[in-house]
Design an enzyme around this catalytic site. Structure first.
Site, short mmCIF file in Angstrom:
data_model
loop_
_atom_site.label_atom_id
_atom_site.label_comp_id
_atom_site.label_asym_id
_atom_site.label_seq_id
_atom_site.Cartn_x
_atom_site.Cartn_y
_atom_site.Cartn_z
N GLY A 105 85.04 17.71 61.70
CA GLY A 105 86.47 17.75 61.49
C GLY A 105 87.04 16.48 60.89
N GLN A 159 91.09 22.22 66.88
CA GLN A 159 91.25 22.78 68.23
C GLN A 159 91.78 24.20 68.22
OE1 GLN A 159 90.18 21.62 71.01
NE2 GLN A 159 89.68 19.52 70.44
N CYS A 180 87.81 10.85 70.88
CA CYS A 180 87.69 9.89 69.77
C CYS A 180 88.43 8.59 70.04
CB CYS A 180 88.21 10.52 68.48
SG CYS A 180 87.19 11.90 67.91
#
Length: 385
Positions: free
Chosen positions: A70, A180, A327
């Site tokens: 992503g 998501q 992250c």
């Protein structure tokens, strides 16, 4: 006992995904750019997987490229589309609650001289559509708004956002980070008119290290990775064939079970919300409590407790959760999402994100709530001393 409730960080791969990947490691290991038959088998997989993803998006053929995940998909979309439009203007728009892979890319473009507008959000993480309307002007070339927020589960009204953008200027590019949201919420790119949409394999039972990016046909996007012109020239480099095979298999599994998976996760979320409210005092739900929120994300602040300490206390009971985005979870600055939503310091410090898979059970939730009740009582007593 192991109870895994950190599925927004990553999911356990389906067994069928691992089996499919091993075939391409052991047997069909050719380079898809090679002209011999072993390479041709790998190339055939790429074509088949690409079409499967396009169908899942209700998109045209040859509009999806494969990436390493992503983050790379977001970077390619943002930089590529902004650079493709930069002669027409220099204003770009995003929200304050985006994933770091979007926010940090916007910040780097700001350093290059682009004018950036960061849209504010309300207490549920929703952007103000009137603020978006006011921000759009003749210099605006690009907008990026995430589909589902990775920390609190807010679902952005992409169709409404797209309509606002098109009514202002049809030349403005609209990208959405769908990492998501993909396979867990309503999605129809044929009807919605979005120019670019990012996805990731390891959020839906696929492997890590593989993602994808939808790019609307006719988009003026500049390549940012150069080499052998793989992936329509936008993402050069030999494709991760086993990863693509695993991603393909995960999408196939989700497509067959999407409605049941989504309903189950939503029910687990509702059940846990109700149990926590009933059993534990001094809590606050962060983000939407209704169907306005994603089915798999529940963010709760346990007041008087530090989230990181509670996380490790739960871990001792075999329960795995997170304090926010994986992250940025090792940073000590607190959630930028919760700050943007106007949460108080104590609410930010005590926040825990629970994220569900189709295979979590109510029994697991009962055990989790019991552990939460026990650990919060202990930690609150300790803090008061």
């Amino acid at each position: 006992m192991n109870i895994y409730l950190d599925n927004s960080a990553t999911t356990k791969p389906f067994d069928a995904v691992v089996d499919e990947m091993m075939k391409y490691y052991k047997e069909m290991y050719g380079n898809p750019s090679s002209m011999h038959k072993i390479g041709a088998k790998a190339d055939a997989l790429l074509k088949e997987a690409r079409r499967m993803l396009e169908k899942s998006l209700h998109a045209e053929q040859n509009t999806v490229i494969f990436t390493s995940g992503g983050t790379e998909a977001n970077n390619i979309a943002i930089r590529g589309l902004v650079y493709g439009k930069m002669r027409r203007g220099n204003k770009i728009i995003t929200s304050r609650i985006e994933h770091p892979s979007v926010l940090n890319t916007f910040q780097s473009l700001e350093e290059e001289g682009f004018q950036v507008k960061y849209l504010s959000v309300d207490g549920e993480g929703k952007i103000n559509l009137e603020e978006l309307k006011d921000a759009l002007d003749e210099d605006t070339i690009f907008v990026s708004i995430m589909h589902v927020n990775n920390e609190v589960g807010t679902i952005a009204p992409l169709r409404d956002i797209d309509a606002i953008i098109r009514s202002k200027n049809s030349e403005i590019c609209f990208h959405s980070d769908g990492v998501q949201a993909y396979m867990k919420t309503e999605l129809d790119l044929k009807k919605w008119g979005i120019d670019a949409y990012s996805m990731s394999g390891h959020k839906i039972g696929g492997p890590k290290g593989i993602g994808a990016l939808y790019i609307k046909k006719g988009s003026n996007i500049k390549p940012t990775v150069f080499g052998g012109n793989q992936e329509m020239g936008l993402r050069s480099g030999t494709e991760n064939v086993p990863g693509i095979a695993g991603f393909y298999k995960a999408v196939e599994i989700y497509e067959k079970n999407k409605e049941n998976f989504t309903l189950h996760m939503a029910e687990i979320k509702r059940y846990m919300m109700a149990q926590v409210k009933e059993e534990i005092k001094d809590i606050k739900i962060n983000g939407p409590e209704t169907e306005d929120g994603a089915p798999h994300i529940l963010n709760i602040s346990f007041l008087g407790v530090r989230g990181e300490v509670l996380l490790h206390a739960l871990e001792e009971d075999g329960i795995y959760v997170s304090t926010g985005s994986a992250c940025s979870s090792r940073k000590s600055t607190g959630s930028h999402v919760l700050k943007a939503m106007g949460c108080q310091k104590e609410e930010i410090e005590g926040a825990i994100r629970f994220s569900f898979s189709p295979f979590n059970t109510t029994e697991e939730i009962d055990d989790t709530v019991a552990s939460l009740k026990k650990q919060t009582e202990i930690l609150r007593k300790f803090k008061r001393r």
